[in-house]
Design an enzyme around this catalytic site. Structure first.
Site, PDB file in Angstrom:
ATOM      1  N   GLY A  16       0.601  -1.156   0.097  1.00  0.00           N
ATOM      2  CA  GLY A  16       0.289  -0.198  -0.715  1.00  0.00           C
ATOM      3  C   GLY A  16       0.845   0.993  -0.171  1.00  0.00           C
ATOM      4  O   GLY A  16       0.555   2.362  -0.353  1.00  0.00           O
ATOM      5  N   ASP A  36      -5.583   2.199   7.360  1.00  0.00           N
ATOM      6  CA  ASP A  36      -5.490   0.429   8.475  1.00  0.00           C
ATOM      7  C   ASP A  36      -5.842   0.477   9.727  1.00  0.00           C
ATOM      8  O   ASP A  36      -6.175   1.104   9.863  1.00  0.00           O
ATOM      9  CB  ASP A  36      -3.470   0.709   7.898  1.00  0.00           C
ATOM     10  CG  ASP A  36      -3.242  -0.176   8.361  1.00  0.00           C
ATOM     11  OD1 ASP A  36      -2.154  -1.270   7.074  1.00  0.00           O
ATOM     12  OD2 ASP A  36      -3.091  -1.303   9.310  1.00  0.00           O
ATOM     13  N   ARG A  86       3.261 -13.488   2.278  1.00  0.00           N
ATOM     14  CA  ARG A  86       3.220 -14.357   1.660  1.00  0.00           C
ATOM     15  C   ARG A  86       5.093 -15.322   2.518  1.00  0.00           C
ATOM     16  O   ARG A  86       6.078 -14.473   2.049  1.00  0.00           O
ATOM     17  CB  ARG A  86       3.499 -14.525   0.139  1.00  0.00           C
ATOM     18  CG  ARG A  86       2.811 -16.041   0.037  1.00  0.00           C
ATOM     19  CD  ARG A  86       2.974 -16.443  -1.996  1.00  0.00           C
ATOM     20  NE  ARG A  86       3.607 -15.143  -2.503  1.00  0.00           N
ATOM     21  CZ  ARG A  86       4.384 -16.335  -3.584  1.00  0.00           C
ATOM     22  NH1 ARG A  86       4.637 -17.780  -3.341  1.00  0.00           N
ATOM     23  NH2 ARG A  86       5.222 -15.510  -3.837  1.00  0.00           N
ATOM     24  N   ASP A 127      -7.222 -12.982  -7.311  1.00  0.00           N
ATOM     25  CA  ASP A 127      -8.121 -12.991  -8.184  1.00  0.00           C
ATOM     26  C   ASP A 127      -9.882 -13.623  -7.341  1.00  0.00           C
ATOM     27  O   ASP A 127     -10.264 -13.348  -7.478  1.00  0.00           O
ATOM     28  CB  ASP A 127      -8.526 -14.696  -8.982  1.00  0.00           C
ATOM     29  CG  ASP A 127      -6.770 -14.683  -9.259  1.00  0.00           C
ATOM     30  OD1 ASP A 127      -6.556 -14.252 -10.534  1.00  0.00           O
ATOM     31  OD2 ASP A 127      -6.053 -14.322  -9.475  1.00  0.00           O
ATOM     32  N   THR A 153       3.163 -11.449 -15.692  1.00  0.00           N
ATOM     33  CA  THR A 153       3.459 -10.632 -17.168  1.00  0.00           C
ATOM     34  C   THR A 153       4.779  -9.982 -17.161  1.00  0.00           C
ATOM     35  O   THR A 153       5.496 -10.126 -17.859  1.00  0.00           O
ATOM     36  CB  THR A 153       1.763  -9.748 -17.794  1.00  0.00           C
ATOM     37  OG1 THR A 153       1.036 -10.892 -17.831  1.00  0.00           O
ATOM     38  CG2 THR A 153       2.037  -8.809 -19.123  1.00  0.00           C
ATOM     39  N   ARG A 155       7.043 -10.443 -15.469  1.00  0.00           N
ATOM     40  CA  ARG A 155       8.229 -11.389 -15.313  1.00  0.00           C
ATOM     41  C   ARG A 155       8.537 -12.293 -16.925  1.00  0.00           C
ATOM     42  O   ARG A 155       9.667 -11.981 -16.787  1.00  0.00           O
ATOM     43  CB  ARG A 155       7.910 -11.976 -14.262  1.00  0.00           C
ATOM     44  CG  ARG A 155       7.554 -11.176 -13.228  1.00  0.00           C
ATOM     45  CD  ARG A 155       7.421 -12.536 -11.872  1.00  0.00           C
ATOM     46  NE  ARG A 155       7.541 -11.071 -10.505  1.00  0.00           N
ATOM     47  CZ  ARG A 155       6.729 -11.460  -9.372  1.00  0.00           C
ATOM     48  NH1 ARG A 155       5.629 -12.936  -9.478  1.00  0.00           N
ATOM     49  NH2 ARG A 155       6.289 -11.600  -8.266  1.00  0.00           N
ATOM     50  N   HIS A 179      -3.186 -15.259 -10.890  1.00  0.00           N
ATOM     51  CA  HIS A 179      -1.678 -14.855 -10.204  1.00  0.00           C
ATOM     52  C   HIS A 179      -1.966 -16.251  -8.834  1.00  0.00           C
ATOM     53  O   HIS A 179      -1.470 -15.591  -7.618  1.00  0.00           O
ATOM     54  CB  HIS A 179      -2.347 -13.938  -9.904  1.00  0.00           C
ATOM     55  CG  HIS A 179      -1.499 -13.019  -8.677  1.00  0.00           C
ATOM     56  ND1 HIS A 179      -0.002 -12.902  -9.720  1.00  0.00           N
ATOM     57  CD2 HIS A 179      -0.782 -12.323  -7.993  1.00  0.00           C
ATOM     58  CE1 HIS A 179       0.581 -12.530  -8.927  1.00  0.00           C
ATOM     59  NE2 HIS A 179       0.361 -11.876  -7.574  1.00  0.00           N
ATOM     60  N   THR A 233       6.934  -8.856  -1.785  1.00  0.00           N
ATOM     61  CA  THR A 233       7.027  -8.108  -3.089  1.00  0.00           C
ATOM     62  C   THR A 233       6.597  -6.883  -2.776  1.00  0.00           C
ATOM     63  O   THR A 233       5.569  -7.046  -2.651  1.00  0.00           O
ATOM     64  CB  THR A 233       6.785  -8.749  -4.448  1.00  0.00           C
ATOM     65  OG1 THR A 233       5.285  -9.307  -4.178  1.00  0.00           O
ATOM     66  CG2 THR A 233       7.482 -10.194  -4.340  1.00  0.00           C
TER      67      THR A 233
END
Length: 319
Positions: A16, A36, A86, A127, A153, A155, A179, A233
C-alpha cells in the site's frame, strides 16, 4: 478526464505504501488517503510519504494523509492492499483463510459508505479476494478488477528479454489465469515487435536450447525467489497499480492482463481470472478475446477450475 483524482488505499504496509509512492512520483493523484487497522502505522506512513511531496519530480502538490472509510464517499479509486506477506514456501492460495477473514472486516466497513468509484485489488489470493468482495458488495464487474497476472507478465518480459537480448519494450506478451501457480504464458501470442517468438526460436538455435517449460518456470518462480530473499514483493506490483490507475484517470483504453469476472469470455462463467482487459475511465471496460491454441485453452480452463473451487469455498463460509 477526472479532476479530483482521489485515491484511497486500504492497507498501509509494504504494498500500500509503495502504491502511494508510485502515484505520488508519477503525479497521478491529488489526494491519497491511507487506511489501516493500525492507525498509528497509517499516520506514520502518510507523514513519511508527505515528506516526499516537496522532492517529487512530478511538480504536483499532492496531499497524502491517513483517514477513515468515510473518505470513500468522494473517492475515485479504491486500492485493496490489505493482508499479510506471503511466507517462504507458501502459495498465494495458502493465504486464503487469513485473507477472507480480513476481507470480511473490510466489507463490513464498506457497507457503511456509498463508494461509487473503481476498485483495483491487490490483496492475495488476488483473483479470489477481488471477486469475493465484488460479489458481497453487489458491484458491477467493470468497477472491480484486480492486478491478476500483471506481475507474471512483467516477469515474462524480463525472462524473454534476457533470452533474446531484446529490449523489454520491444516484446509483446502476457500471462493468463490465476495470479499463482496455475497461471501460464500464452506462447502463441508472444511477439518481438510483431514477429512470433516461437518462429524466432526456430531460426535461432541458441534460443531453442532453453525449453518453453523452463522459461515458464522462471516466470512462475520469480515471486518465490523474491519472497525467500526479502520476505515480500512490493515494487513491481506498486508500479502495476500506478499504471492501471493512470489508465483510469487518463482514459487510456489500455489493454493489459487483469483479473475480472468472466461472463462467457474464453468459455468461462462464474469465476474471475486473468485475461487481456481494456482499462479506461469506467474501469474494466471490456475483455479482449483472441484465439488460443487447444493447449492454452485447456490450461485456462484448468486454472479457472482452481479459482472457482476457492470462490465456492469462500461463498460457503458464514458471512
Amino acid at each position: 478526464m477526472m479532476q479530483t483524482r482521489k485515491v484511497v488505499i486500504i492497507g498501509a504496509g509494504h504494498v500500500g505504501s509503495h502504491v502511494a509512492l508510485a502515484l505520488l512520483q508519477a503525479g497521478q493523484a491529488n489526494d491519497i488517503v491511507l487506511i489501516d487497522k493500525d492507525r498509528e502505522k497509517a499516520f506514520g506512513q502518510a507523514l513519511d510519504l508527505d515528506d516526499a511531496v516537496s522532492g517529487s519530480l512530478c511538480g504536483r502538490d499532492t496531499q497524502v494523509r491517513a483517514g477513515e472509510y468515510g473518505e470513500l464517499q468522494d473517492a475515485d479509486v479504491l486500492v485493496m492492499a490489505f493482508g499479510r506477506s506471503r511466507r517462504p514456501g507458501e502459495t498465494r492460495l495458502d493465504m486464503f483463510d487469513d485473507s477472507i477473514r480480513m476481507a470480511n472486516d473490510v466489507i463490513g466497513e464498506l457497507k457503511k459508505v456509498d463508494f461509487r468509484g473503481i476498485m483495483v485489488s491487490i490483496s492475495n489470493p488476488a483473483d479470489i479476494i477481488c471477486e469475493y468482495i465484488r460479489r458481497r458488495m453487489g458491484w458491477q464487474r467493470n468497477r472491480c478488477f484486480c492486478t491478476g497476472t500483471s506481475l507474471e507478465t512483467y516477469r515474462l518480459l524480463r525472462v524473454i528479454a534476457g533470452e533474446t537480448g531484446v529490449s523489454r519494450r520491444s516484446i509483446q506478451g502476457f500471462c493468463m489465469g490465476e495470479h499463482g501457480n496455475s497461471s501460464f504464458v500464452v506462447w502463441s501470442r508472444v511477439l518481438i515487435n510483431g514477429k512470433s517468438y516461437l518462429e524466432l526460436r526456430k531460426e535461432r538455435a541458441a534460443l531453442a536450447a532453453t525449453t518453453l517449460d523452463a522459461l515458464q518456470r522462471s516466470v512462475k518462480q520469480a515471486g518465490d525467489v523474491e519472497v525467500d530473499g526479502k520476505g515480500c514483493t512490493e515494487f513491481g506490483i506498486a508500479n502495476v497499480a500506478c499504471m492501471l490507475i493512470t489508465a483510469i484517470f487518463q482514459d487510456q483504453k489500455l489493454v493489459w492482463p487483469c483479473s475480472t469476472a468472466l461472463d462467457g469470455e474464453y468459455g468461462e462463467r462464474n469465476v474471475a481470472a486473468g485475461v487481456p482487459c481494456i482499462i479506461g475511465k469506467n474501469g474494466m471496460e471490456g475483455v479482449l478475446e483472441m484465439e488460443l491454441t487447444e493447449s492454452e485453452q485447456r490450461q485456462f480452463h484448468d486454472s479457472c477450475d482452481v479459482l472457482r473451487s476457492f470462490l465456492d469455498r469462500a461463498e460457503a463460509l458464514p458471512h
